[in-house]
Design a protein around this motif. Structure first.
Motif, PDB file in Angstrom:
ATOM      1  N   THR A 112       0.808  -1.216   0.000  1.00 59.73           N
ATOM      2  CA  THR A 112       0.000   0.000   0.000  1.00 59.73           C
ATOM      3  C   THR A 112       0.848   1.276   0.000  1.00 59.73           C
ATOM      4  O   THR A 112       0.690   2.140  -0.854  1.00 59.73           O
ATOM      5  CB  THR A 112      -0.967   0.012   1.198  1.00 59.73           C
ATOM      6  N   PHE A 113       1.758   1.389   0.963  1.00 57.37           N
ATOM      7  CA  PHE A 113       2.544   2.618   1.100  1.00 57.37           C
ATOM      8  C   PHE A 113       4.034   2.335   0.971  1.00 57.37           C
ATOM      9  O   PHE A 113       4.530   1.330   1.485  1.00 57.37           O
ATOM     10  CB  PHE A 113       2.264   3.294   2.448  1.00 57.37           C
ATOM     11  N   TRP A 114       4.754   3.249   0.324  1.00 56.03           N
ATOM     12  CA  TRP A 114       6.200   3.100   0.166  1.00 56.03           C
ATOM     13  C   TRP A 114       6.922   3.275   1.495  1.00 56.03           C
ATOM     14  O   TRP A 114       7.783   2.497   1.850  1.00 56.03           O
ATOM     15  CB  TRP A 114       6.736   4.093  -0.864  1.00 56.03           C
ATOM     16  N   ASP A 115       6.578   4.322   2.258  1.00 57.78           N
ATOM     17  CA  ASP A 115       7.222   4.529   3.556  1.00 57.78           C
ATOM     18  C   ASP A 115       6.179   4.914   4.593  1.00 57.78           C
ATOM     19  O   ASP A 115       5.019   5.168   4.272  1.00 57.78           O
ATOM     20  CB  ASP A 115       8.342   5.577   3.469  1.00 57.78           C
ATOM     21  N   ASP A 116       6.600   4.960   5.842  1.00 60.82           N
ATOM     22  CA  ASP A 116       5.653   5.127   6.938  1.00 60.82           C
ATOM     23  C   ASP A 116       4.982   6.494   6.949  1.00 60.82           C
ATOM     24  O   ASP A 116       3.832   6.635   7.362  1.00 60.82           O
ATOM     25  CB  ASP A 116       6.373   4.881   8.277  1.00 60.82           C
ATOM     26  N   GLU A 117       5.671   7.526   6.487  1.00 56.31           N
ATOM     27  CA  GLU A 117       5.133   8.882   6.539  1.00 56.31           C
ATOM     28  C   GLU A 117       4.287   9.254   5.321  1.00 56.31           C
ATOM     29  O   GLU A 117       3.762  10.363   5.248  1.00 56.31           O
ATOM     30  CB  GLU A 117       6.281   9.891   6.679  1.00 56.31           C
ATOM     31  N   GLU A 118       4.162   8.344   4.376  1.00 64.30           N
ATOM     32  CA  GLU A 118       3.459   8.663   3.128  1.00 64.30           C
ATOM     33  C   GLU A 118       2.043   9.217   3.330  1.00 64.30           C
ATOM     34  O   GLU A 118       1.689  10.231   2.706  1.00 64.30           O
ATOM     35  CB  GLU A 118       3.427   7.427   2.229  1.00 64.30           C
ATOM     36  N   PRO A 119       1.209   8.618   4.190  1.00 61.92           N
ATOM     37  CA  PRO A 119      -0.148   9.167   4.360  1.00 61.92           C
ATOM     38  C   PRO A 119      -0.132  10.605   4.878  1.00 61.92           C
ATOM     39  O   PRO A 119      -0.916  11.438   4.429  1.00 61.92           O
ATOM     40  CB  PRO A 119      -0.797   8.212   5.365  1.00 61.92           C
ATOM     41  N   ARG A 120       0.754  10.889   5.822  1.00 60.14           N
ATOM     42  CA  ARG A 120       0.856  12.247   6.361  1.00 60.14           C
ATOM     43  C   ARG A 120       1.400  13.215   5.314  1.00 60.14           C
ATOM     44  O   ARG A 120       0.883  14.319   5.141  1.00 60.14           O
ATOM     45  CB  ARG A 120       1.765  12.254   7.589  1.00 60.14           C
ATOM     46  N   ARG A 121       2.443  12.770   4.609  1.00 63.17           N
ATOM     47  CA  ARG A 121       3.075  13.635   3.609  1.00 63.17           C
ATOM     48  C   ARG A 121       2.100  13.961   2.474  1.00 63.17           C
ATOM     49  O   ARG A 121       2.073  15.077   1.958  1.00 63.17           O
ATOM     50  CB  ARG A 121       4.325  12.942   3.060  1.00 63.17           C
ATOM     51  N   ALA A 122       1.267  12.992   2.124  1.00 61.67           N
ATOM     52  CA  ALA A 122       0.296  13.204   1.051  1.00 61.67           C
ATOM     53  C   ALA A 122      -0.892  14.037   1.520  1.00 61.67           C
ATOM     54  O   ALA A 122      -1.648  14.561   0.699  1.00 61.67           O
ATOM     55  CB  ALA A 122      -0.188  11.861   0.511  1.00 61.67           C
ATOM     56  N   GLY A 123      -1.047  14.149   2.830  1.00 60.66           N
ATOM     57  CA  GLY A 123      -2.074  15.014   3.384  1.00 60.66           C
ATOM     58  C   GLY A 123      -3.463  14.433   3.493  1.00 60.66           C
ATOM     59  O   GLY A 123      -4.419  15.161   3.726  1.00 60.66           O
ATOM     60  N   PHE A 124      -3.606  13.106   3.357  1.00 59.03           N
ATOM     61  CA  PHE A 124      -4.952  12.543   3.444  1.00 59.03           C
ATOM     62  C   PHE A 124      -5.218  11.839   4.772  1.00 59.03           C
ATOM     63  O   PHE A 124      -6.317  11.349   5.011  1.00 59.03           O
ATOM     64  CB  PHE A 124      -5.226  11.574   2.280  1.00 59.03           C
ATOM     65  N   SER A 125      -4.216  11.809   5.648  1.00 54.51           N
ATOM     66  CA  SER A 125      -4.402  11.185   6.956  1.00 54.51           C
ATOM     67  C   SER A 125      -3.416  11.772   7.950  1.00 54.51           C
ATOM     68  O   SER A 125      -2.315  12.207   7.568  1.00 54.51           O
ATOM     69  CB  SER A 125      -4.201   9.671   6.865  1.00 54.51           C
TER      70      SER A 125
END
Length: 201
Positions: A121-134
């Protein structure tokens, strides 16, 4: 239509989503139990009873429940990896979705498989935060990331099986076939599965 499901998943699909009522209007449903211990024939019939054909077993992965069943009892059968095994050839494949924890049981099943397909699902752990959707991290959302400390790429690189990622979020750079992250995976001997891919064991 034949549906194999663990007990908690079947209860959620039938009691909460009423999936059997919806689909039952269009086709005949046959529900089969997918036990968390022991294998069952993937399809019924005399060939399977004679010991031939593909067999399927569940490997418990986590107790993560979907939001619509957040108040349901905890159970090992909520998220399972599926192990497909063909006795005639001795070959097996493992599909592990929504991997929140890389357990010992999951590792044993992956180590024994000829092909392993894992949630990427995600490349790295911070991806959802960095993308701004979570506001949560990948692990906070119940998905081990591909890269980074505790990432699955390093684990898969240590296996002898052919390893593939699937189920990529649209924010994951791996959705771009030209992304540099593919080269990093290639050096580890890991690939991303593509649409209509056929895997022969």
């Amino acid at each position: 239509m034949e549906i194999l499901a663990t007990a908690p998943v079947r209860r959620a699909l039938t009691d909460r989503l009423r999936l059997d009522d919806v689909l039952g209007s269009y086709t005949t449903l046959t529900w089969r139990d997918l036990p968390c211990h022991g294998a069952v024939p993937l399809h019924g019939g005399d060939a399977d009873r004679a010991g031939h054909g593909v067999r399927i077993s569940a490997v418990p992965v986590s107790g993560k429940r979907p939001r619509y069943a957040a108040d349901a009892p905890e159970d090992d059968g909520w998220v399972v990896a599926l192990r497909l095994y063909e006795p005639a050839t001795g070959r097996s494949a493992l599909y592990a979705p929504a991997v929140a924890v890389w357990s010992d049981a999951l590792h044993r099943a992956a180590a024994e498989a000829d092909c392993v397909i894992v949630d990427g699902t995600f490349w790295d752990d911070e991806e959802p935060r960095r993308a701004g959707f979570s506001s949560r991290t990948a692990t906070g959302m119940g998905h081990l990331p591909v890269d980074g400390p505790g990432g699955t790429a390093g684990i898969l690189a240590g296996l002898s099986a052919r390893c593939y990622y699937t189920h990529l979020n649209n924010t994951n750079p791996l959705v771009d076939p030209t992304a540099a992250q593919h080269k990093r995976l290639a050096r580890l001997g890991v690939e991303v599965a593509y649409d209509e891919m056929v895997i022969e064991l």
